[in-house]
Design a protein around this motif. Structure first.
Motif, short mmCIF file in Angstrom:
data_model
loop_
_atom_site.label_atom_id
_atom_site.label_comp_id
_atom_site.label_asym_id
_atom_site.label_seq_id
_atom_site.Cartn_x
_atom_site.Cartn_y
_atom_site.Cartn_z
N ARG A 127 28.27 51.33 54.16
CA ARG A 127 29.37 52.23 53.61
C ARG A 127 30.66 51.73 53.93
O ARG A 127 31.78 52.20 53.36
N GLU A 128 30.67 50.90 55.07
CA GLU A 128 32.12 50.17 55.40
C GLU A 128 31.75 48.78 55.30
O GLU A 128 31.12 48.14 56.06
N CYS A 129 32.26 48.06 54.44
CA CYS A 129 32.20 46.46 54.23
C CYS A 129 33.38 45.99 53.30
O CYS A 129 34.00 46.78 52.53
N ALA A 130 33.71 44.81 53.37
CA ALA A 130 34.64 44.15 52.78
C ALA A 130 34.45 44.32 51.08
O ALA A 130 35.31 44.37 50.41
N LEU A 131 33.21 44.10 51.01
CA LEU A 131 32.99 44.21 49.50
C LEU A 131 33.13 45.56 48.89
O LEU A 131 33.82 45.80 47.64
N MET A 132 32.83 46.59 49.54
CA MET A 132 33.13 48.09 49.09
C MET A 132 34.61 48.24 49.02
O MET A 132 35.07 48.75 48.10
N ASP A 133 35.44 47.56 50.05
CA ASP A 133 36.95 47.88 50.01
C ASP A 133 37.45 47.16 48.86
O ASP A 133 38.26 47.98 48.17
N GLN A 134 37.03 46.06 48.56
CA GLN A 134 37.68 45.43 47.40
C GLN A 134 37.34 45.93 46.10
O GLN A 134 38.10 45.82 45.06
N LEU A 135 36.00 46.42 45.65
CA LEU A 135 35.66 47.22 44.64
C LEU A 135 36.34 48.31 44.41
O LEU A 135 37.03 48.58 43.34
N ILE A 136 36.56 49.21 45.46
CA ILE A 136 37.58 50.42 45.28
C ILE A 136 38.66 50.25 44.97
O ILE A 136 39.37 50.94 44.18
N ASP A 137 39.33 49.25 45.75
CA ASP A 137 40.70 48.95 45.66
C ASP A 137 40.87 48.33 44.06
O ASP A 137 42.25 48.92 43.49
N TYR A 138 39.87 47.65 43.52
CA TYR A 138 40.24 47.13 42.32
C TYR A 138 40.33 48.50 41.31
O TYR A 138 41.18 48.42 40.29
N TYR A 139 39.41 49.14 41.29
CA TYR A 139 39.27 50.54 40.47
C TYR A 139 40.60 51.25 40.70
O TYR A 139 41.02 51.90 39.72
N ASP A 140 41.07 51.45 41.82
CA ASP A 140 42.28 52.49 42.42
C ASP A 140 43.43 51.99 42.01
O ASP A 140 44.47 52.56 41.65
N ASN A 141 43.31 50.46 42.16
CA ASN A 141 44.92 49.92 41.76
C ASN A 141 44.62 48.81 40.90
O ASN A 141 44.74 47.41 40.99
N LEU A 142 44.52 49.07 39.65
CA LEU A 142 44.05 48.02 38.56
C LEU A 142 45.05 46.90 38.70
O LEU A 142 46.44 47.14 38.43
N PRO A 143 44.78 45.45 38.43
CA PRO A 143 45.64 44.59 38.22
C PRO A 143 46.23 44.21 36.86
O PRO A 143 45.33 45.20 35.96
N ASP A 144 47.11 43.54 36.49
CA ASP A 144 47.70 43.44 35.33
C ASP A 144 46.46 42.82 34.41
O ASP A 144 46.36 43.27 33.33
N TYR A 145 45.62 41.92 34.99
CA TYR A 145 44.48 41.16 34.45
C TYR A 145 43.54 41.13 35.46
O TYR A 145 43.69 40.85 36.42
N PRO A 146 42.28 41.33 35.10
CA PRO A 146 41.06 41.02 36.10
C PRO A 146 41.54 39.61 36.43
O PRO A 146 41.62 38.70 35.70
N ALA A 147 41.09 39.17 37.74
CA ALA A 147 41.43 37.97 38.24
C ALA A 147 40.60 36.67 37.60
O ALA A 147 40.91 35.48 37.49
N TRP A 148 39.32 37.13 37.30
CA TRP A 148 38.40 35.96 36.74
C TRP A 148 38.66 35.78 35.01
O TRP A 148 38.10 34.86 34.48
N TRP A 149 39.67 36.43 34.48
CA TRP A 149 39.84 36.53 32.98
C TRP A 149 40.38 35.01 32.77
O TRP A 149 41.33 34.46 33.54
N ASN A 150 40.16 34.39 31.70
CA ASN A 150 40.66 33.21 31.23
C ASN A 150 41.70 33.55 30.11
O ASN A 150 42.14 34.60 29.99
#
Length: 273
Positions: A127-150
């Motif tokens: 329930r508490e882990c870095a992977l969970m933190d990053q996934l939820i932050d990604y959805y809650d604070n969408l970046p201009d582009y996903p980091a892995w996009w070419n």
């Protein structure tokens, strides 16, 4: 009577389950897993024993955003918020329980298909882990582009921006790359945290590559030939299922038909209309 095991949960956006969803949810019950189905509507055809709860207990569901993307879109953030709140294992409604999840498994995810990218159709995380933190932050604070996009993907989204219109930022990302909120995001963030090293091999959760999903409906198919002693879940990939199989009962002796007989599901009573 199966012993009580770790709870599993899923989300359903809509009013009625298809028989494949009934089959998969009930399969977990028969292996002793308490099953909760979070719903946006008053679903009345869930198998007996499935606990129906309002999806709003986990998060609000923006139906306008669902209409602009897909029912699976918001489930990609819902699953992590559900795990964080309840500790249950997330299972897609098309994941069939072949064997119960061992109690000692804390990290549950695996690669799938022919390319080996991670899938998030069945997920167990602390329930508490870095992977969970990053996934939820990604959805809650969408970046201009996903980091892995070419560059090609970024240009494709830029064209959508130039057209203007009423598309939200989330919708533009989705229309550029459908899996940007599912497997691609999960794979990327697992790589960033190093948790990708915890991934199980595909045979554990996705023994049949999704490219071959029609095999589940073939009376002469050798579905179990893909299974190993480690196989726990079998993903049926309903999103990739041909319309015929969604609207007609499975042929006798096919894997789906045999599992319906084994679990006690009547396909003809819950076909896609």
């Amino acid at each position: 009577m199966a012993e009580t095991r770790r709870p599993v949960a899923s989300l359903w956006i809509g009013e009625k389950l298809h028989y494949l969803n009934q089959l998969c949810l009930k399969s977990h019950l028969l292996h002793g897993h308490p099953v909760t189905l979070y719903c946006t509507d008053d679903v009345r055809n869930a198998p007996e024993g499935v606990e129906i709860r309002p999806a709003t207990e986990i998060m609000d569901i923006d139906m306008k955003l669902v209409e602009g993307t897909s029912a699976s879109f918001l489930s990609n953030v819902f699953r992590y918020k559900m795990i964080r709140k309840t500790g249950a294992i997330w299972v897609d409604c098309d994941a069939f329980c072949h064997k119960p999840f061992p109690d000692e498994w804390e990290w549950i995810f695996a690669g799938h298909g022919m390319r080996g990218a991670l899938n998030c159709g069945v997920v167990g995380l602390p329930r508490e882990c870095a992977l969970m933190d990053q996934l939820i932050d990604y959805y809650d604070n969408l970046p201009d582009y996903p980091a892995w996009w070419n560059k090609r993907q970024r240009k494709q989204m830029d064209k959508l921006k130039e057209k203007g219109g009423a598309l939200s930022h989330a919708e533009m990302i989705y229309k550029t790359e459908r899996t940007a909120f599912g497997p691609q995001a999960f794979t990327w963030f697992a790589q960033q945290t190093g948790d990708i090293e915890r991934a199980m091999s595909p045979d554990v959760l996705y023994p049949v590559p999704f490219q071959l999903n029609d095999i589940f409906y073939d009376p002469h198919g050798r579905v179990e030939g893909w299974f190993t002693d480690q196989t726990v879940s079998v993903h049926l990939y309903t999103n990739g299922t041909k319309p015929w199989w969604r609207k007609n009962p499975p042929l006798a002796n096919s894997y789906v038909a045999r599992m319906c007989d084994e679990v006690g599901i009547e396909p003809a009573a819950a076909l896609e209309e």
